[in-house]
Design a protein around this motif. Sequence first.
Motif, PDB file in Angstrom:
ATOM      1  N   ARG A 180     110.787   6.109  10.082  1.00  0.00           N
ATOM      2  CA  ARG A 180     111.153   6.694  10.442  1.00  0.00           C
ATOM      3  C   ARG A 180     112.653   5.839  10.808  1.00  0.00           C
ATOM      4  N   PRO A 181     113.823   6.965   9.611  1.00  0.00           N
ATOM      5  CA  PRO A 181     115.528   6.153   9.345  1.00  0.00           C
ATOM      6  C   PRO A 181     115.928   6.163  10.913  1.00  0.00           C
ATOM      7  N   THR A 182     116.409   5.306  11.316  1.00  0.00           N
ATOM      8  CA  THR A 182     117.672   5.231  12.289  1.00  0.00           C
ATOM      9  C   THR A 182     118.478   5.992  12.694  1.00  0.00           C
ATOM     10  N   SER A 183     119.231   6.690  12.663  1.00  0.00           N
ATOM     11  CA  SER A 183     119.702   7.946  12.880  1.00  0.00           C
ATOM     12  C   SER A 183     121.719   7.117  12.898  1.00  0.00           C
ATOM     13  N   ASP A 184     122.082   8.044  12.165  1.00  0.00           N
ATOM     14  CA  ASP A 184     123.377   7.731  11.802  1.00  0.00           C
ATOM     15  C   ASP A 184     123.980   7.283  13.055  1.00  0.00           C
ATOM     16  N   ARG A 185     123.638   8.085  14.544  1.00  0.00           N
ATOM     17  CA  ARG A 185     124.488   7.532  15.618  1.00  0.00           C
ATOM     18  C   ARG A 185     124.506   6.492  16.082  1.00  0.00           C
ATOM     19  N   LYS A 199     121.008  -7.941  25.805  1.00  0.00           N
ATOM     20  CA  LYS A 199     121.614  -6.545  26.221  1.00  0.00           C
ATOM     21  C   LYS A 199     120.503  -5.442  25.786  1.00  0.00           C
ATOM     22  N   SER A 200     120.352  -4.450  26.142  1.00  0.00           N
ATOM     23  CA  SER A 200     120.171  -2.944  26.024  1.00  0.00           C
ATOM     24  C   SER A 200     120.343  -2.184  26.102  1.00  0.00           C
ATOM     25  N   LYS A 201     120.814  -1.303  25.384  1.00  0.00           N
ATOM     26  CA  LYS A 201     120.837   0.246  25.094  1.00  0.00           C
ATOM     27  C   LYS A 201     120.562   1.357  24.197  1.00  0.00           C
ATOM     28  N   ALA A 202     120.135   2.522  25.290  1.00  0.00           N
ATOM     29  CA  ALA A 202     119.436   3.119  24.905  1.00  0.00           C
ATOM     30  C   ALA A 202     120.095   4.802  24.403  1.00  0.00           C
ATOM     31  N   TYR A 203     119.609   5.477  23.568  1.00  0.00           N
ATOM     32  CA  TYR A 203     120.365   6.052  22.473  1.00  0.00           C
ATOM     33  C   TYR A 203     119.154   7.153  22.688  1.00  0.00           C
ATOM     34  N   GLY A 204     119.166   7.709  23.713  1.00  0.00           N
ATOM     35  CA  GLY A 204     118.162   9.132  23.972  1.00  0.00           C
ATOM     36  C   GLY A 204     116.600   8.663  23.414  1.00  0.00           C
ATOM     37  N   THR A 244     119.950  10.603   5.210  1.00  0.00           N
ATOM     38  CA  THR A 244     120.181   9.441   5.552  1.00  0.00           C
ATOM     39  C   THR A 244     121.667   9.063   4.781  1.00  0.00           C
ATOM     40  N   ARG A 245     122.415   8.972   5.110  1.00  0.00           N
ATOM     41  CA  ARG A 245     123.209   8.073   4.567  1.00  0.00           C
ATOM     42  C   ARG A 245     123.956   6.475   4.604  1.00  0.00           C
ATOM     43  N   ILE A 246     125.030   6.561   4.264  1.00  0.00           N
ATOM     44  CA  ILE A 246     125.851   4.907   4.439  1.00  0.00           C
ATOM     45  C   ILE A 246     126.874   5.294   5.175  1.00  0.00           C
ATOM     46  N   ILE A 247     126.919   5.166   6.688  1.00  0.00           N
ATOM     47  CA  ILE A 247     128.630   5.726   7.070  1.00  0.00           C
ATOM     48  C   ILE A 247     129.850   5.514   6.679  1.00  0.00           C
ATOM     49  N   SER A 248     129.689   3.899   5.874  1.00  0.00           N
ATOM     50  CA  SER A 248     131.308   3.055   6.190  1.00  0.00           C
ATOM     51  C   SER A 248     130.751   2.354   4.885  1.00  0.00           C
ATOM     52  N   GLY A 249     132.064   1.629   4.704  1.00  0.00           N
ATOM     53  CA  GLY A 249     132.222   1.082   3.756  1.00  0.00           C
ATOM     54  C   GLY A 249     132.746   1.248   2.424  1.00  0.00           C
ATOM     55  N   PHE A 250     132.313   0.353   0.933  1.00  0.00           N
ATOM     56  CA  PHE A 250     132.248   0.341  -0.111  1.00  0.00           C
ATOM     57  C   PHE A 250     131.788   2.180  -0.290  1.00  0.00           C
ATOM     58  N   ALA A 251     130.464   1.780  -0.120  1.00  0.00           N
ATOM     59  CA  ALA A 251     129.675   2.519  -0.036  1.00  0.00           C
ATOM     60  C   ALA A 251     128.744   4.008   0.610  1.00  0.00           C
ATOM     61  N   GLY A 252     130.388   4.576   1.217  1.00  0.00           N
ATOM     62  CA  GLY A 252     130.305   5.483   2.240  1.00  0.00           C
ATOM     63  C   GLY A 252     130.404   6.592   1.751  1.00  0.00           C
ATOM     64  N   SER A 253     129.310   7.092   1.997  1.00  0.00           N
ATOM     65  CA  SER A 253     128.372   8.416   2.444  1.00  0.00           C
ATOM     66  C   SER A 253     127.571   8.487   1.145  1.00  0.00           C
ATOM     67  N   ALA A 297     122.858 -16.953  15.299  1.00  0.00           N
ATOM     68  CA  ALA A 297     122.428 -14.781  14.570  1.00  0.00           C
ATOM     69  C   ALA A 297     122.132 -13.992  15.514  1.00  0.00           C
ATOM     70  N   GLU A 298     122.357 -12.817  15.158  1.00  0.00           N
ATOM     71  CA  GLU A 298     122.406 -10.996  15.957  1.00  0.00           C
ATOM     72  C   GLU A 298     121.169 -10.637  15.942  1.00  0.00           C
ATOM     73  N   ILE A 299     120.291 -10.483  16.587  1.00  0.00           N
ATOM     74  CA  ILE A 299     119.106  -9.454  15.842  1.00  0.00           C
ATOM     75  C   ILE A 299     119.202  -8.503  16.978  1.00  0.00           C
ATOM     76  N   VAL A 300     118.674  -7.244  16.218  1.00  0.00           N
ATOM     77  CA  VAL A 300     118.630  -6.421  16.594  1.00  0.00           C
ATOM     78  C   VAL A 300     117.232  -5.321  16.533  1.00  0.00           C
ATOM     79  N   LEU A 301     116.909  -5.105  17.597  1.00  0.00           N
ATOM     80  CA  LEU A 301     115.188  -4.817  18.098  1.00  0.00           C
ATOM     81  C   LEU A 301     115.190  -3.464  18.402  1.00  0.00           C
ATOM     82  N   GLU A 302     115.112  -2.670  16.987  1.00  0.00           N
ATOM     83  CA  GLU A 302     114.692  -1.070  18.090  1.00  0.00           C
ATOM     84  C   GLU A 302     113.463  -0.599  18.549  1.00  0.00           C
ATOM     85  N   ARG A 303     113.377  -0.171  19.071  1.00  0.00           N
ATOM     86  CA  ARG A 303     111.832   0.145  19.896  1.00  0.00           C
ATOM     87  C   ARG A 303     112.300   1.956  20.799  1.00  0.00           C
TER      88      ARG A 303
END
Length: 188
Positions: free
Chosen positions: A22-27, A173-178, A2-11, A150-156
């Motif tokens: 269960r870490p959230t995937s990079d995708r 809205k809802s969007k599935a990623y696998g 698991t890594r930071i994708i972008s910004g000052f701490a990217g990679s 506020a933006e509330i992001v729920l992962e299920r």
Amino acid sequence: MTRIISGFAGSRELKVPKSGTRPTSDRVREAIFSALEARDVIEGAVVLDLFAGSGALALEALSRGARSVTMVEKAPQAGALLKANAELIRTAGKLDALSTRVVIASVAAYLGNPSSELFDIVFIDPPYDLSEAEVGHALQLLVPHVAQDAEIVLERSTRTGLPELPAEIVLDKSKAYGETTIHWLSRV
């Protein structure tokens, strides 16, 4: 890994507990942050990460310009790694100690305490086996802690439905990623 994708701490690589998270995937994280950046809400945001695990979501927001992050995790072993990850990212950005806060407590215990701080972005990534009733209860407790826009992001899991939402929170809205579905919620 698991890594930071972008910004000052990217990679920068984050430590992840060997079990219990269960870490959230990079995708999926990239999709979440692309949407948040398109809405121009990250810069200067006050962020809350519930069921934080490694802290990847909150620390990604910090790397991309959030003002501060509060990460709540009840597992002590995950909490220790969370503190190390927060220190790594804070140091990479030369940020002061107030930019990151790690709370070792259950989400219900944390949200049950009154606070004058309102959060602009909230990430909720509970274990997939947490019941819909428990997730709905956490959402109800969350209401007084979020800013009006506020933006509330729920992962299920894609196999579970959306929990019952409190009257003050609506599904945008809802969007599935696998196996993962992201539910975008907002306060009314």
